[in-house]
Write an enzyme that holds these catalytic residues in place. Structure first.
Site, short mmCIF file in Angstrom:
data_model
loop_
_atom_site.label_atom_id
_atom_site.label_comp_id
_atom_site.label_asym_id
_atom_site.label_seq_id
_atom_site.Cartn_x
_atom_site.Cartn_y
_atom_site.Cartn_z
N CYS A 108 0.80 -1.23 0.00
CA CYS A 108 0.00 0.00 0.00
C CYS A 108 0.83 1.28 0.00
O CYS A 108 0.26 2.38 -0.05
CB CYS A 108 -0.95 0.01 1.19
SG CYS A 108 -1.85 -1.53 1.40
N GLU B 57 -3.19 4.80 13.37
CA GLU B 57 -2.87 5.98 12.57
C GLU B 57 -3.31 7.26 13.26
O GLU B 57 -2.58 8.26 13.26
CB GLU B 57 -3.54 5.88 11.19
CG GLU B 57 -3.27 7.10 10.32
CD GLU B 57 -3.82 6.98 8.91
OE1 GLU B 57 -3.54 7.89 8.09
OE2 GLU B 57 -4.53 5.98 8.61
N LYS C 48 -10.48 6.83 0.90
CA LYS C 48 -10.93 5.45 0.67
C LYS C 48 -12.44 5.28 0.86
O LYS C 48 -13.00 4.28 0.40
CB LYS C 48 -10.14 4.50 1.56
CG LYS C 48 -8.67 4.43 1.16
CD LYS C 48 -7.86 3.54 2.06
CE LYS C 48 -6.41 3.44 1.59
NZ LYS C 48 -5.67 4.71 1.72
N HIS D 165 -9.84 0.94 -1.17
CA HIS D 165 -8.39 0.87 -1.02
C HIS D 165 -7.79 0.37 -2.33
O HIS D 165 -7.90 -0.81 -2.67
CB HIS D 165 -8.06 -0.09 0.12
CG HIS D 165 -6.64 -0.02 0.58
ND1 HIS D 165 -5.62 0.50 -0.19
CD2 HIS D 165 -6.04 -0.44 1.74
CE1 HIS D 165 -4.48 0.42 0.47
NE2 HIS D 165 -4.72 -0.14 1.64
#
Length: 410
Positions: free
Chosen positions: A157, A305, A323, A328
């Site tokens: 990612c 996060e 997203k 994603h």
């Protein structure tokens, strides 16, 4: 950018403003009885037709990267009226940094048919070229006859964002004048199945419009998407001298590794990654007006996060995740989200967190953008991504005034 949001900023801006969600129920996945999720975000437009000889080594993921790059080169003024690129791209001073999670799944299946049923009839001279991890990078370099530095960033990612960061460092060090940078991902059921097996895929299949829900207390997982994003990075003086339109400056980049677990995020190292980018940019956290979050809509990811972001900023910094609109996009998300963030910065408007109605109290108290978005005159913005393998990236972009572009070169 190629994504369900659109192929250009005007289209994407309209869809973001309208709060449109592009997640679809994938009827074709009903055959996978043990996979719970049926949700994804495909790119549904037809790709342009090229002579077979030019694209015979390209599977879908490489084709997506090609179309995004074609559009980027036009925007950058690096293509001639006859469709060819400027001769300068062939002089060894133009390179490429590009990544994806993997190559094209169809070709991977064909390659492994020899192990599954001793069948070699599906394998041809292009099978490996289409399925190799670096398929986008190599195919683009051959298509455009690039002879500069090549950096493959197949880091899940963070593939797209690492590509931008490494391209920036390559130019800053004087090795190259121009770098093509980005990431791509094609949509395949195994990607969804991987997250489903981890218990991390969204499964409210009858309401795709409500999935995913980054940072919401009622979220139930992520949705995989498809697309590609290409940015053209260039030495400032070089760009100004040829009259290029400059959308932003890469002001800072940070990347590091958690070193603790392959799939469980580490908020401490995520925070340190952001601090590395701030240090590289020579600015303080208070200078950042907006953060584009990785925001996958998983419990562990969102909480870690948000904690990391609050540790760095110690304030409710405005933040949102793309997203919620397109899912994603894996290897493409870093470049797509950076591209969107730059355009939002130049439009002085930042999209809200779609489907966020009840922020998770376990998440840190950040400024989660909701409802109609945020109008703000931003000078610096940050775009973050965090990948399997414990790989973290943070990019900082700066909005330049016209007079600054000239000062940089005098």
């Amino acid at each position: 950018m190629l994504s369900a949001l659109g192929d250009d900023w005007d289209e994407a801006f309209r869809n973001l403003k309208a709060g449109k969600n592009f997640i679809r129920y994938m009827k074709a996945w009903d055959k996978y009885a043990k996979v719970n999720t049926r949700l994804a975000c495909p790119y549904e437009k037809e790709l342009p037709v090229y002579p077979r000889k030019k694209i015979r080594g390209m599977g879908r993921v490489a084709r997506l990267s090609l179309e995004a790059t074609e559009r980027a080169l036009v925007m950058a003024g690096l293509k001639k009226d006859d469709g060819s690129v400027l001769d300068e791209l062939h002089n060894g001073r133009t390179g490429i940094a590009y990544g994806s999670c993997m190559g094209s799944m169809d070709s991977i299946v064909e390659l492994y048919s020899i192990e599954l049923d001793n069948n070699t009839s599906l394998i041809n001279s292009q099978t490996y070229i289409k399925c190799m991890p670096q398929t986008c990078l190599c195919n683009l370099s051959v298509f455009y006859e690039l002879r500069g530095r090549m950096i493959t960033t197949n880091s899940a990612c963070t593939s797209g964002s690492q590509a931008i960061g490494y391209a920036y460092e390559t130019i800053a060090s004087g090795i190259q004048d121009i770098m093509l940078a980005g990431g791509a991902e094609e949509l395949v059921a195994p990607d969804a199945a991987v997250f489903d097996a981890l218990g991390a895929a969204a499964c409210i299949n009858d309401r795709p419009d409500l999935e995913p829900k980054p940072f919401d207390k009622n979220r139930d997982g992520l949705v995989v998407g498809e697309g590609a994003g290409t940015l053209i990075l260039e030495d400032m003086e070089h760009a100004v001298s040829r009259g290029a339109k400059i959308f932003a400056e890469v002001a800072g980049f940070g990347t590091n590794a958690d070193g603790t677990h392959v799939t469980n995020p580490n908020s401490s190292t995520m925070a340190y990654c952001m601090e590395l980018a701030l240090k590289d940019a020579g600015i303080s956290p208070s200078d950042i007006a907006y953060v584009n979050a990785h925001g996958t809509s998983t419990v562990a990811g969102d909480i870690a996060e948000s904690d990391a972001t609050y540790k760095v900023f110690a304030r409710p910094v405005p933040i949102s995740s793309t997203k919620g609109y397109i899912g994603h996009t894996l290897g493409a998300c870093g470049s797509i989200e950076a591209w969107l963030s730059i355009n939002m910065m130049n439009s002085s408007w930042f999209h809200p967190n779609l489907n966020l109605t009840a922020p998770d109290p376990r998440c840190a108290p950040l400024g989660y953008i909701m409802e109609n978005g945020l109008s703000a005159d931003a000078r610096y913005i940050m775009s973050n991504n965090f990948a399997f393998g414990g790989i973290n990236t943070s990019l900082i972009f700066r909005r330049l005034k016209d007079e600054e572009k000239q000062i940089c070169c005098t």
